[in-house]
Write an enzyme that holds these catalytic residues in place. Structure first.
Site, PDB file in Angstrom:
ATOM      1  N   SER A 273      54.391 165.194  20.506  1.00 54.26           N
ATOM      2  CA  SER A 273      53.066 165.111  19.881  1.00 54.26           C
ATOM      3  C   SER A 273      53.090 164.121  18.736  1.00 54.26           C
ATOM      4  O   SER A 273      54.131 163.870  18.134  1.00 54.26           O
ATOM      5  CB  SER A 273      52.669 166.481  19.328  1.00 54.26           C
ATOM      6  OG  SER A 273      53.390 166.759  18.140  1.00 54.26           O
ATOM      7  N   ASP A 274      51.930 163.580  18.407  1.00 52.93           N
ATOM      8  CA  ASP A 274      51.845 162.844  17.155  1.00 52.93           C
ATOM      9  C   ASP A 274      52.033 163.863  16.015  1.00 52.93           C
ATOM     10  O   ASP A 274      51.895 165.069  16.214  1.00 52.93           O
ATOM     11  CB  ASP A 274      50.491 162.118  17.051  1.00 52.93           C
ATOM     12  CG  ASP A 274      50.556 160.927  16.095  1.00 52.93           C
ATOM     13  OD1 ASP A 274      51.481 160.873  15.255  1.00 52.93           O
ATOM     14  OD2 ASP A 274      49.684 160.046  16.174  1.00 52.93           O
ATOM     15  N   GLN A 275      52.349 163.341  14.834  1.00 54.84           N
ATOM     16  CA  GLN A 275      52.732 164.236  13.740  1.00 54.84           C
ATOM     17  C   GLN A 275      51.567 165.139  13.315  1.00 54.84           C
ATOM     18  O   GLN A 275      50.567 164.657  12.784  1.00 54.84           O
ATOM     19  CB  GLN A 275      53.207 163.407  12.547  1.00 54.84           C
ATOM     20  CG  GLN A 275      53.855 164.243  11.463  1.00 54.84           C
ATOM     21  CD  GLN A 275      54.508 163.370  10.407  1.00 54.84           C
ATOM     22  OE1 GLN A 275      55.001 162.283  10.695  1.00 54.84           O
ATOM     23  NE2 GLN A 275      54.522 163.849   9.178  1.00 54.84           N
ATOM     24  N   GLY A 276      51.712 166.430  13.589  1.00 50.80           N
ATOM     25  CA  GLY A 276      50.664 167.386  13.230  1.00 50.80           C
ATOM     26  C   GLY A 276      49.591 167.554  14.294  1.00 50.80           C
ATOM     27  O   GLY A 276      48.665 168.349  14.126  1.00 50.80           O
ATOM     28  N   ALA A 277      49.708 166.812  15.415  1.00 52.92           N
ATOM     29  CA  ALA A 277      48.641 166.847  16.431  1.00 52.92           C
ATOM     30  C   ALA A 277      48.492 168.219  17.084  1.00 52.92           C
ATOM     31  O   ALA A 277      47.388 168.594  17.490  1.00 52.92           O
ATOM     32  CB  ALA A 277      48.877 165.784  17.494  1.00 52.92           C
TER      33      ALA A 277
END
Ligand SMILES: *[C@@H]1O[C@H](CO)[C@@H](O)[C@H](O)[C@H]1NC(C)=O
Ligand SMILES: *[C@@H]1O[C@H](CO)[C@@H](O)[C@H](O)[C@H]1NC(C)=O
Ligand SMILES: *[C@@H]1O[C@H](CO)[C@@H](O)[C@H](O)[C@H]1NC(C)=O
Ligand SMILES: *[C@@H]1O[C@H](CO)[C@@H](O)[C@H](O)[C@H]1NC(C)=O
Ligand SMILES: *[C@@H]1O[C@H](CO)[C@@H](O)[C@H](O)[C@H]1NC(C)=O
Length: 460
Positions: A273-277
């Site tokens: 995932s993208d960071q925090g997605a």
């Protein structure tokens, strides 16, 4: 006392010795059999820990598995224009500049150089037991989003507005970064951000909750071809993006991550995932209401690894989702197997002497003469000359000293702006600004300059 001491030593030493004999370390066996053996030895709790530690701060590295003699692994690494935030590194032009050279071989050679630096530094870091952020071998690059909106703050990380060119240059990057060894991957590429990502940030809706509505035609013709090319080039990873696509968050989007990526394109790697997605699926998109339901939709869609901001993240509740029957054991095993397949291809479970990349040394690559020369060549090839009028007497390249010249623009003497975001730690001793460079070509000191609207009148 003496007896107790001996027993303690024996207990500690035994698992390490026998771990050398586990079939997952047997290099005569095929990779998929070895991965099956390794993952088959993990408890659910251990598998969950592997899936939930892919990110920043305290969220990484993926923890060690002491009884199998497995070390921590740091997934979070950035390599788009050099090895970012992992000590000194050679810095290369940003992607949009490299793309402006329209030169496949240049991009390939650049990616080979970056890969050698990433690997050489990783050899040193792991030798020191250092698994901190950005020291690993799994790059979150290239960025192959389409430059459609000039207001997006990350357009410079892309290869421009054309899906075909983005895929073509993405292939050069991926094959260069991953190397051409038939057994080992030198450093693995991760194509991002998947998908339909690249609008303005925070206007009018935050990128964390933006819903990109796209027709099938536009999706297939504009936003998927370059990712398909990236996968066909052999990229081992994909990063799912912050936005939703037609109402479904990318990291929870089964059509994207399973139907298209895995079933249509045959992707064998992992999705991070993208960071925090993953957190945003719940807190920004309001697509789910609990961490368990969020883990459920993300894992079932095909996300294997969470890059989070904190240690206490959504994927930590995968175990609960499994116990409630919301995620199957088979789905968890598949996700973890993809992570370990890539670590195995990077050579982690083979004797180092089998893998030529383990011999790379920092001092032979980082800011080497060859890499600095390549960076200079790439910078020259990336420049776009608006006009080169031979009749004016002042043409490029400058071969004879010049009497007077005027340079205009905000980047004249500001190195922090040259390198852009996601650039390696700058080494001032190697920076030559436009002003410095042109000064050398001047007969007198008559170089005038204007940085832009605030001091335009300075330019005579
Ligand atoms: C490794 O696998 C090969 C092929 O199956 C087998 O012949 C060999 O005995 C195994 N080696 C060890 C140390 O188990
Ligand atoms: C090697 O790694 C150690 C531990 O992180 C670090 O202190 C050192 O600066 C590194 N050496 C080089 C040459 O990068
Ligand atoms: C990989 O590339 C190097 C350098 O271009 C070349 O010498 C080598 O033969 C290639 N190896 C393979 C397996 O293609
Ligand atoms: C996307 O479509 C949905 C459903 O029709 C709509 O509510 C939403 O406003 C649209 N978003 C954008 C950015 O156009
Ligand atoms: C979340 O909870 C609210 C309030 O109970 C409910 O109206 C909504 O439908 C729920 N959303 C989802 C995605 O479950």
């Amino acid at each position: 006392m003496a007896l107790l001491f001996a027993v303690a030593v024996c207990l500690c030493a035994t698992p390490m010795a026998s771990s050398q004999e586990f079939p997952f370390r047997n290099t005569s066996l095929p990779f998929d059999e070895r991965v099956k053996d390794l993952v088959g030895r993990l408890t659910l709790e251990e598998m969950v820990a592997q899936m939930s530690h892919g990110g920043a701060n305290n969220n990484g590295p993926a923890p060690a598995i002491p009884e199998l003699g497995i070390n921590p692994y740091q997934w979070g690494t950035e390599c788009i224009s050099g090895d970012v935030d992992a000590g000194p590194a050679t810095s290369f032009p940003e992607s949009i500049g490299l793309a402006a050279a329209f030169d496949y071989q240049l991009l390939y050679t650049f990616a080979r150089a970056v890969s050698n630096e990433v690997r050489a530094k990783n050899n040193n870091y792991t030798a020191h037991g250092d698994y901190s952020f950005h020291t690993g071998l799994s790059c979150w690059s290239p960025v192959i989003n389409i430059l459609r909106d000039p207001r997006w703050g990350r357009n410079q990380e892309t290869y421009g507005e054309d899906p075909w060119l983005s895929g073509y240059l993405g292939r050069a990057y991926v094959t260069g970064l991953q190397g051409n060894n038939s057994r080992y991957v030198e450093a693995n590429a991760g194509c991002k951000h998947f998908d339909v990502h690249g609008g303005p940030e925070n206007i009018p809706v935050s990128r964390f909750s933006f819903n990109a509505n796209v027709t099938t035609r536009d999706w297939r013709m504009t936003f998927l071809p370059q990712f398909r090319a990236c996968i066909e080039a052999g990229a081992w990873s994909v990063m799912c993006s912050y936005n939703s696509i037609n109402g479904v968050p990318a990291c929870a989007n089964k059509e994207l991550l399973t139907d298209i990526l895995r079933n249509e394109w045959g992707f064998k790697g992992y999705v991070v995932s993208d960071q925090g997605a993953i957190e945003n699926i719940m807190s920004a998109h309001h697509y789910t209401n609990s961490t368990v339901a969020t883990a459920e939709v993300a894992v079932n869609a095909g996300t294997c690894l969470e890059d989070a901001n904190e240690e206490d993240n959504v994927f930590a509740s995968i175990g609960q989702a499994v116990s409630e029957g919301l995620i199957t054991d088979a789905t968890v095993i598949d996700a973890v197997s993809r992570l370990f397949l890539v670590r195995m291809r990077l050579g982690e479970f083979d004797p180092p002497e089998m893998n030529p990349y383990t011999k790379l040394k920092v001092e032979d690559y980082v800011q080497s003469e060859a890499h600095r020369q390549l960076s200079l060549e790439a910078a020259m090839a990336s420049a776009v000359l608006m006009k080169n009028d031979m009749t004016m007497g002042m043409t490029l390249p400058i071969t004879t000293p010049v009497n007077s010249a005027c340079v205009v623009g905000p980047f004249i003497n500001d190195p922090s702006l040259y390198f852009g975001d996601y650039s390696p730690t700058l080494m001032p001793e190697y920076i030559v600004t436009v002003q410095d460079g042109l000064q050398d070509a001047m007969i007198s000191k008559a170089l005038s300059y204007a940085e832009g609207c605030t001091d335009g009148p300075k330019c005579k």
